[in-house]
Scaffold this active site. Structure first.
Site, mmCIF file in Angstrom:
data_model
loop_
_atom_site.group_PDB
_atom_site.id
_atom_site.type_symbol
_atom_site.label_atom_id
_atom_site.label_comp_id
_atom_site.label_asym_id
_atom_site.label_seq_id
_atom_site.Cartn_x
_atom_site.Cartn_y
_atom_site.Cartn_z
ATOM 1 C CB SER A 101 -0.953 -0.045 1.194
ATOM 2 O OG SER A 101 -1.924 0.958 1.122
ATOM 3 C CG ASP A 234 -2.822 3.874 -1.437
ATOM 4 O OD1 ASP A 234 -3.539 3.762 -2.445
ATOM 5 O OD2 ASP A 234 -2.911 3.103 -0.464
ATOM 6 C CG ASP A 236 -2.984 -0.762 -2.209
ATOM 7 O OD1 ASP A 236 -3.127 0.420 -1.846
ATOM 8 O OD2 ASP A 236 -3.543 -1.712 -1.643
ATOM 9 C CG ASP A 238 -6.116 0.716 -0.337
ATOM 10 O OD1 ASP A 238 -5.378 1.720 -0.335
ATOM 11 O OD2 ASP A 238 -6.062 -0.174 0.534
#
Length: 437
Positions: A101, A234, A236, A238
């Site tokens: 992340s 960010d 990843d 999400d």
């Protein structure tokens, strides 16, 4: 008690315990053995972000899964919420993502989604940890495929929720991460004039000085280039942070307030980190507000418990439960822009519609989170800090679920920074004492 799974899967520095190739192979075997109890011929969708260690860990996890007879479908680089969506849409047994992340490139992680597109429940992760202690001889030869339609299918899903963005000048900070390809495509197809930044991953630059945790550069670009807004994702994908045309951070609490009004929600789920101003503003409009523990899995649990459909965190994790099972930065951006169209005005107008109480958040790196949190002197220090605020603010001290830090948050109309720094020093001193013992 779980040893490896935290609030967002297994995390750590790649190449060091627990995230060694040997461990990840065993994790794949244990997960594969678990998925075999769910389906006779399991299929797992596997994606990754742009870290240099992602290929290695992806190969190890896939080998472990395949040794248990699991069919592995590689999705390539794809945002985490895309895996959640496709796992449900394609009726796969599970989805898995190699990502850490918003963490720096040295870190990596593994998280799993179940067939409903939600993160695996605690009980499933506990069972996989139990299976890690056992030997798992090969139970069949699993096969592997490259699912080349993954990005297109996820893009189509997102476009179905997109408003017409014709004429809107948008700056995208892709964090050199998983949104670096799909992000610009999405907003261009929706009609926006796109300027993409931090979209050249090299394996080591993910989140470095950019992305949702470092939106300062995007803020500067928005103002200097005269853009209507900026979106910082960010690593990843999400979560997302918004920048208004004046360069100000329009974060998760603003998004929740705007979306609740635009979409006629009965209430909102925030977290212990949500600003008191959001709670007060919602209640003034007759809307319920509930606080969950930090972490999108706990926000989702509270949404189900309360029957509400909108929840999120100041960090930019927002769940629109009518549309998705998890936080999705790209979807959040689209639905927030749709909310603006419904209510009128721009981000700058709605920023001013919700003046937030001053809030200071400090991260204190510690050697042993559990030991420091269990020290009764920490509780005394928190009570002293609350007494100093005289009932005109909040104090929250909690361990991070993904990093070796304790987060100190103080929110108050006055004295927030001073009280936060004093409390952070107490935490640091307790950590040094614990390390010396």
């Amino acid at each position: 008690m779980r040893r490896y799974f935290g609030t967002d899967g297994v995390r750590g520095e790649a190449g060091k315990p627990p995230l060694t190739p040997e461990f990840v192979l065993k994790l794949g075997q244990a997960a594969g053995a678990y998925f075999r109890t769910q389906e006779k011929r399991p299929v797992v969708l596997l994606a990754k972000d742009t870290r240099e260690s992602s290929d290695l860990l992806e190969a190890a996890l896939a080998a472990g899964l395949m040794s248990q007879g699991v069919r592995v479908e590689h999705l390539g680089v794809l945002p985490t919420p895309g895996v959640a969506h496709l796992t449900k849409a394609l009726k796969a047994t599970a989805g898995a993502v190699i990502s850490a992340s918003h963490n720096p490139y040295q870190d990596n992680g593994i998280k799993f989604f179940g067939p409903t597109g939600e993160k695996l429940p605690d009980e499933a992760e506990e069972e996989i940890e139990r299976l890690l202690l056992e030997d798992h001889p090969t139970r069949g030869i699993g096969t592997v495929g490259d699912f080349r339609e993954a990005e297109r299918m996820y893009l189509d899903f997102l476009l179905a929720h997109a408003p017409d963005l014709t004429g809107l000048k948008v700056g995208l900070d892709l964090a050199h991460g998983a949104t670096y390809r799909i992000g610009p495509k999405l907003f261009q197809k929706a009609g926006a004039e796109v300027m993409a930044f931090f979209n050249t991953p090299d394996g080591r630059n993910i989140n470095r000085g950019c992305g949702s945790t470092h939106p300062e550069a995007l803020s500067r670009f928005v103002v200097e280039l005269g853009l209507d807004l900026g979106l910082a994702f960010d690593g990843d994908g999400d979560r997302v942070q918004f920048i208004d045309r004046k360069g100000r951070l329009f974060h998760g609490d603003h998004v929740l307030y705007l979306a609740a009004l635009a979409f006629g929600e009965k209430g909102v789920v925030g977290t212990v980190m949500s600003n008191m101003a959001l709670e007060v503003a919602l209640k003034e409009r007759g809307l319920a507000f509930h606080r969950a523990a930090v972490g999108d899995r706990y926000v989702l649990e509270k949404l189900k418990e309360t029957g509400l459909a909108l929840g999120g965190e100041p960090s930019g994790h927002v769940i629109f439960l009518r549309h998705h099972t998890t936080g999705d930065g790209l979807l959040t951006a689209l639905l927030t822009l749709k909310a603006l169209k419904a209510l009128g005005g721009d981000l700058a107008d709605w920023y001013e519609a919700l003046p937030l109480y001053p809030q200071v958040l400090l991260n204190v790196r510690v050697s042993d989170k559990a030991k420091v949190m269990a020290d009764p002197r920490l509780g005394e220090a928190v009570r002293e800090a609350e007494a100093r605020l005289g009932g005109r603010g909040r104090v929250n001290v909690r361990p991070s679920g993904t990093e070796p830090v304790i987060r100190v948050m103080v929110e108050a109309e006055e004295w927030a920074e001073e009280v936060a720094r004093e409390l952070a020093e107490r935490v640091r001193a307790l950590s040094q004492e614990a390390q010396a013992v």
